[in-house]
Design an enzyme around this catalytic site. Structure first.
Site, PDB file in Angstrom:
ATOM      1  CG  HIS A 199     -23.995  45.693  21.219  1.00 13.71           C
ATOM      2  ND1 HIS A 199     -24.883  46.231  20.018  1.00 13.71           N
ATOM      3  CD2 HIS A 199     -22.564  45.938  21.176  1.00 13.71           C
ATOM      4  CE1 HIS A 199     -23.487  46.521  19.116  1.00 13.71           C
ATOM      5  NE2 HIS A 199     -22.728  46.487  19.808  1.00 13.71           N
ATOM      6  CG  ASP A 252     -26.603  39.976  21.653  1.00 16.85           C
ATOM      7  OD1 ASP A 252     -25.828  39.245  20.959  1.00 16.85           O
ATOM      8  OD2 ASP A 252     -26.748  41.234  21.817  1.00 16.85           O
ATOM      9  CD  GLN A 293     -19.047  40.318  22.828  1.00 14.31           C
ATOM     10  OE1 GLN A 293     -17.799  39.730  23.185  1.00 14.31           O
ATOM     11  NE2 GLN A 293     -18.641  41.240  22.127  1.00 14.31           N
ATOM     12  CE  LYS A 342     -19.471  41.353  18.156  1.00 18.21           C
ATOM     13  NZ  LYS A 342     -19.179  42.362  18.423  1.00 18.21           N
ATOM     14  CB  CYS A 377     -22.383  49.426  21.028  1.00 18.69           C
ATOM     15  SG  CYS A 377     -21.512  50.231  19.403  1.00 18.69           S
TER      16      CYS A 377
HETATM   17  C1  PLP Z   1     -23.574  41.801  22.938  1.00 16.01           C
HETATM   18  C2  PLP Z   1     -23.497  42.190  21.576  1.00 16.01           C
HETATM   19  N1  PLP Z   1     -24.546  42.301  20.800  1.00 16.01           N
HETATM   20  C3  PLP Z   1     -24.605  42.587  19.446  1.00 16.01           C
HETATM   21  C4  PLP Z   1     -23.227  43.019  18.777  1.00 16.01           C
HETATM   22  C5  PLP Z   1     -23.603  43.631  17.250  1.00 16.01           C
HETATM   23  O1  PLP Z   1     -22.710  42.488  16.491  1.00 16.01           O
HETATM   24  P1  PLP Z   1     -22.396  42.968  14.972  1.00 16.01           P
HETATM   25  O2  PLP Z   1     -21.843  44.249  14.948  1.00 16.01           O
HETATM   26  O3  PLP Z   1     -21.611  41.998  14.521  1.00 16.01           O
HETATM   27  O4  PLP Z   1     -23.748  42.896  14.465  1.00 16.01           O
HETATM   28  C6  PLP Z   1     -22.405  43.015  19.391  1.00 16.01           C
HETATM   29  C7  PLP Z   1     -21.043  43.393  18.775  1.00 16.01           C
HETATM   30  O5  PLP Z   1     -20.668  44.532  18.374  1.00 16.01           O
HETATM   31  C8  PLP Z   1     -22.146  42.731  20.745  1.00 16.01           C
HETATM   32  O6  PLP Z   1     -21.011  42.742  21.540  1.00 16.01           O
END
Ligand code: PLP
Ligand code: PLP
Lengths: 146, 416, 416, 146
Positions: free
Chosen positions: C129, C206, C209, C232, C372
């Site tokens: 991401h 990370d 998910q 999430k 993203c």
């Molecule tokens: C795999 C992963 N990493 C990072 C993020 C970033 O999370 P956030 O936007 O809540 O900071 C997300 C979701 O948007 C994600 O799916």
């Protein structure tokens, strides 16, 4: 009044007539500790005689709890062996973290049982421990020099 | 209808509870954080219950509604401050807003207009909250720029006698608080802004303690950036604002990197989106932005002028009553000229912690310590102070309770 | 009692509303953000209504209660992840957590163990991401370190054939996603962690998910840092977590500067508090931390094993039904081995935006675009995909609705 | 069905039979625009003849709305003076921002009035505007060369 469980006579006495306040000129270790949330400060000198606490003197500014606590501590630990003092220290730390559920063992803690009420006021536990953490730190440093 | 703090209080559910064995809550700690009216609590809940979805991302109805709510909140904040919609950046707090800026001054590389070097100067003041001091200290260390500061006079004002020498031609940033969280002092901005702009520096205003308490219009103040926190403004925790002139934001390098702040991304490079998107990486604090908008709507409905007038009157009463007590030593200005309704003081030999504890036993919430302005406390020659800070829900009865509490503490600690 | 998503749904008030002219809400966008149960919404409201005060700061009862609630939340998160209480840092989002880390690797100066130089390597993957890619890109640019990445195979797995050559002896950080937000792929960590630790690199996970969808225990995984987002995880917006080994956090330089993260401050210098305080500057997102704890309590009461089993079963059903449709082209693994319940796909010539719009008209919420993860989308040779992501409140009926919707879209765009 | 107000026949026709798609070899300016939220891309060439739009050609990938919109645009603006084209552009932008409150002036917008329904779907407005923003950018660049 709940407040009286915090401000015991013994505490206010020590606050008004602090013991061993005024730094001795000679010592094995000197430490300076600060409570960053309120700015209270303490300087504490320790001298050891083999495994015995030969002298504790201190100076500082702070609230009644922090001042009384270090005063009680210096009375209590002076002349004890480091191991005995450790026992008291651990007992006292445990009492402080008890959230009001312990009364404290007065055979071990003597005057320091008066601090039991502090454990019900989480914001004040750091005040009560300030001097004890300084002592702990100072002894480690003093021992390192032996 | 006349402004009535007792009526206002009915909007804030926390005042229905009691403190320490049934005492009425006398909340004099709004300088740390304010209480929340029902409309704010409900706006946040309602977002979760009805419209929750990731903004800007989904092609579905909930995402549309969430985006409307979030962007609507941005418009509300813009209007409240007198800025443009695209000039509002949502952060988690004023602390983040100020850090965002300080990082931006070294994130852009040598061809960015904000980039600081060892030839430049940063100016702050001696009365800054740590949040508006340490980020600049660190920027100075990173960039080699020099950090300089206006001193505070014994009566708690900025010493501006050396204005022109302090804000030198090589000054790039002047960052200062609008109202001191310790002294209450409201700083005179006009001369500082004029001099800063004369030398081409930007002016950053830490408005944490002014936006909640008085009408603040960024255009009228002619400043360049402004930061405040939602939680001190009857809004939710977890939301802050950075306002910046569009013309500056457009070149301001990003601070947090991630989703939604990009124009395009490869494995090795990224191109940034325009502001404000560039400065809002990730799924935002949507419910909190919506809650903040409800907070500003609430304050607007009552009227910032009304709130200011109320606090001026109540602040004067507080200062008067405090000064009647022998042993009370106020820090900061002694009258309400250019001053907010907050009073920090010492009380003879009674340590602030002990005073605070006694007041708490009476249901009175104050703050004690250095109030995250340690250099100021040191300068004033005190270890710590006790601070009473007022807001729209406080009244004379609250001040009276404080005074009675102080007298009680003198008795309690004196008698024993 | 058997796990029943229809019973679970009753805890989530948003499912009481309807979409586009009375349609039932079929929410298949939990990968972007999850819905919230009543207990979470109420925990946040309740904090404001009953206990709101600035934590760690006031000497009064509300401040004590707020501190208890906030620190209690930290303990809940620690327990949920299998980490220590002092190993939990509250941030505003996973994005902030990952940025905090990436900045820390260049904030400490040359004698800090985390400090990167041009002699070092950072390793990521091609399926990251943007939030776990751009912060490291920027760190590489700041520090001169080299950025390298594991490639993704055509079937959506990490290509680990070059593990030892990728994680070189000069590698200092390996940062990767636990589960891809696009492919659903769950990455095999053991070999990567073993190799990283062999060369003395830290492993950053990370877990955005994975934490919401399966039991995750930091000790079992033997990783060094982990990031996830509250929103999430059926939690509030505006709250994220960074977990780190105590032994590492103790030396990790701070990122945001301000109140409460210091041991002492002068006009020119500051000394940092120990972790986690060092990493939490300012008045924290207290209500959101409390809401997150309620979310984790909610998930724990249902059981992460139950949730995982449910999603595995439902995910298999989703993959099977999707593959029955001619024209559906799934990206990512085609079976549920090491895979979560998310499916991204293209549909013949129908653009994802058009498909998403048609589904929306049927009350079905999906996400379309590059999610993203633009480098990954490019690598897969698609412009954009449509993503359906499942959670504990979804059931077969929801999958059936999606399938029917896709068939409807084929008819709608084909007939015209 | 509300969806039909979005996907008008005219739009789907242009989507299936795009006009002026395929880039001309000669042009005064070429621009490449991307919609960062979905990855849709467009390349657009413009040639000017004094103050007249002499040629518009384009290529790209995207949804029906973005593709149809640029196809309609190229039909509509071709042969117009830059000033006339500006009028159309402004009219179209206003229509897109109308949140479903305008129907569009068909004397000015011709086929482009079919896009009126897009304004009710905020997430799609950027799709509809992608080609128009590219055109706007390209003309500025082409004029700069004159
Ligand atoms: C795999 C992963 N990493 C990072 C993020 C970033 O999370 P956030 O936007 O809540 O900071 C997300 C979701 O948007 C994600 O799916
Ligand atoms: C003057 C001033 N600046 C900055 C801050 C920091 O605000 P926050 O902690 O909400 O980020 C505060 C309050 O704590 C403040 O009073």
């Amino acid at each position: 009044m709940q407040l009286d469980s915090l401000y015991q006579e013994v505490i206010l006495d020590h606050y008004k007539r602090p013991q061993h306040k005024g730094l001795a000129a000679t010592y094995d270790a000197q430490v300076h500790h600060v409570n960053p949330s309120c700015g209270d400060e303490i300087t504490l000198n320790v001298a050891l005689d083999d495994d015995k606490v030969a002298a504790i003197t201190w100076d500082g500014v702070g609230c009644s709890i922090s001042q009384a606590s270090v005063s009680i501590l210096s009375d209590l630990l002076l002349g004890k062996s480091i191991a005995e003092a450790d026992l008291v220290l651990n007992n006292f730390t445990e009492l402080m973290q008890s959230k009001g559920t312990m009364v404290g063992d007065d055979a071990i803690l003597e005057d320091a049982v008066a601090m039991a009420g502090v454990s019900k006021f989480p914001a004040r536990i750091k005040c009560a421990l300030l001097g004890w953490m300084a002592y702990k730190d100072a002894v480690v440093q003093a021992q390192a020099k032996l | 209808m006349a402004f009535d703090p007792r009526v206002v209080r009915q909007d804030f559910p926390i005042f229905e509870r009691t403190i320490r064995e049934g005492k009425r809550l006398v909340y004099l700690d709004s300088g740390a954080t304010s209480q929340k009216p029902n409309s704010v609590i409900e706006a946040e809940s309602n977002f979760y219950r009805m419209h929750n979805a990731a903004v800007h991302r989904g092609a579905h109805q909930l995402a549309e509604e969430a985006t409307d709510a979030y962007e609507g909140a941005r418009a509300t904040v813009a209007k409240f401050l007198g800025g443009g919609v695209d000039e509002i950046i949502f952060t988690k707090s004023a602390t983040e807003s100020l850090n965002l800026l300080a990082y931006a001054f070294s994130n852009g590389g040598s061809d960015n207009r904000f980039n600081l070097t060892s030839a430049d100067r940063i100016v702050v003041t001696e009365m800054e909250h740590h949040a508006n001091l340490i980020p600049w200290q660190q920027l100075a260390k990173r960039s080699g720029a020099e950090l300089a500061w206006f001193a505070v006079t014994p009566d708690g004002r900025l010493d501006l006698s050396n204005l022109a020498e302090m804000i030198t031609p090589n000054t790039k940033v002047v960052s200062l608080t609008h109202q001191s969280n310790v002294l209450g002092t409201v700083n005179p901005l006009a001369a500082i802004v004029a001099r800063a702009h004369e030398v081409g520096a930007v002016v950053v205003l830490d408005a944490c303690q002014s936006v909640p308490h008085m009408p603040v219009n960024v255009k009228d103040l002619d400043i360049d950036f402004l930061a405040f926190s939602g939680h001190k403004t009857v809004g939710p925790t977890g939301i802050g604002v950075l306002w910046g002139r569009a013309e500056l934001l457009k070149d301001l390098p990003p601070f947090l990197f991630g989703g939604s702040m990009i124009e395009s991304v490869t494995m090795t490079d990224a191109i940034w989106a325009p502001s404000p998107r560039r400065h809002e990486a990730g799924v935002p604090n949507m419910a909190q932005a919506v809650g903040l908008a409800a907070a500003l709507d609430y304050l607007t409905a009552i009227g910032m002028d009304e709130i200011y007038a109320h606090e001026q009157k109540l602040g004067a009463y507080l200062l008067k009553r405090l000064q009647e007590i022998p042993g009370v030593n106020l820090v900061g200005p002694l009258t309400m000229n250019d001053r907010g309704a907050v009073a920090s003081f010492t009380l003879g030999d009674i340590h602030p912690h002990d005073l605070g504890q006694f007041l708490d036993s009476q249901g009175i919430a104050v703050r004690t310590g250095h109030h995250c302005a340690w250099p100021l406390t040191r300068k004033l020659g005190v270890q710590a102070t006790t601070r009473a800070s007022l807001y729209l829900y406080n009244d004379e009865e609250d001040v009276d309770a404080l005074i009675e509490g102080i007298l009680g503490a003198q008795k309690y600690f004196g008698d024993k």
